[in-house]
Scaffold this motif. Structure first.
Motif, mmCIF file in Angstrom:
data_model
loop_
_atom_site.group_PDB
_atom_site.id
_atom_site.type_symbol
_atom_site.label_atom_id
_atom_site.label_comp_id
_atom_site.label_asym_id
_atom_site.label_seq_id
_atom_site.Cartn_x
_atom_site.Cartn_y
_atom_site.Cartn_z
ATOM 1 N N SER A 13 0.841 -1.196 0.000
ATOM 2 C CA SER A 13 0.000 0.000 0.000
ATOM 3 C C SER A 13 0.876 1.247 0.000
ATOM 4 O O SER A 13 2.028 1.208 0.450
ATOM 5 N N PRO A 14 0.330 2.360 -0.485
ATOM 6 C CA PRO A 14 1.117 3.591 -0.473
ATOM 7 C C PRO A 14 1.404 4.095 0.940
ATOM 8 O O PRO A 14 2.458 4.671 1.202
ATOM 9 N N THR A 59 6.383 3.528 -7.692
ATOM 10 C CA THR A 59 4.965 3.344 -7.432
ATOM 11 C C THR A 59 4.185 3.380 -8.741
ATOM 12 O O THR A 59 4.637 3.975 -9.718
ATOM 13 N N VAL A 85 2.458 9.262 -5.074
ATOM 14 C CA VAL A 85 2.088 9.159 -3.660
ATOM 15 C C VAL A 85 2.394 10.501 -3.007
ATOM 16 O O VAL A 85 3.531 10.968 -3.041
ATOM 17 N N LEU A 108 5.723 11.601 -0.762
ATOM 18 C CA LEU A 108 6.855 10.693 -0.925
ATOM 19 C C LEU A 108 8.112 11.423 -1.395
ATOM 20 O O LEU A 108 9.206 11.179 -0.891
ATOM 21 N N PHE A 139 4.307 -1.338 -4.426
ATOM 22 C CA PHE A 139 5.086 -0.149 -4.099
ATOM 23 C C PHE A 139 6.454 -0.613 -3.608
ATOM 24 O O PHE A 139 6.533 -1.476 -2.734
#
Length: 176
Positions: free
Chosen positions: A14-15, A37, A41, A44, A143
């Motif tokens: 998951s992000p 990704t 995101v 990030l 991810f």
């Protein structure tokens, strides 16, 4: 050092997990980090402290160079081959507008394309992460966080166990 690996690639599902892992990895002292990704995101890039690109300044200077080149070229042509048509001035700037506009846009766009390719290290036909077994999932639903071996704090076993402790689904050593 030919036997030195490129780094360790940790996979997250998951992000949010990736962002939390990137924060903790950064806090642990790792600096040579990169993330992959399937979509952007939020936060990030700030967490990884990626440098802001200077591409807009390149576009500005490319556009100024193109406009200057166009004006100088047309002024030289008007000076070297003067044509007095209908009593118009030799240096009619309004007549230079179309070519100046076009060359401003052309030089700006071409300079940004060239600098973008240079900053991205392209053209590069192969990248060490392409050899990673599950890296193809970065464009689908996974991810990835990569800790490169050029990092001063990198130790193969310690870093791998650290990434596993952050909740990574898998941690893979990427050969260079």
């Amino acid at each position: 050092m030919a036997d030195r690996p490129y780094g360790l690639l940790a996979e997250f599902d998951s992000p949010e997990a990736l962002l939390a892992a990137a924060r903790k990895t950064r806090e642990a002292g790792y600096r040579a980090l990169d993330a992959f990704t399937p979509f952007p995101v939020e936060g990030l890039a700030r967490t990884l402290r990626l440098p802001r690109p200077k591409i807009s300044w390149v576009g500005l200077f490319g556009g100024l160079a193109g406009g200057t080149f166009a004006l100088l070229m047309q002024s030289y042509i008007s000076f070297d081959f003067p044509l007095n048509v209908g009593g118009r001035p030799v240096y009619a700037l309004s007549a230079f507008a179309v070519v100046t506009f076009e060359l401003t846009i052309l030089f700006s766009a071409l300079s940004m394309i060239v600098v973008m390719l240079w900053q991205n290290g392209l053209p590069r036909l192969n990248f060490p992460l392409f050899a990673a077994r599950r890296f193809h999932l970065a464009s689908k639903d996974r991810f990835f966080l990569c800790v490169e071996s050029r990092d001063a704090a990198f130790d193969e076993q310690v870093t791998a166990s650290f990434l596993k402790g952050l909740g990574a689904i898998s941690v893979e050593l990427v050969p260079s």
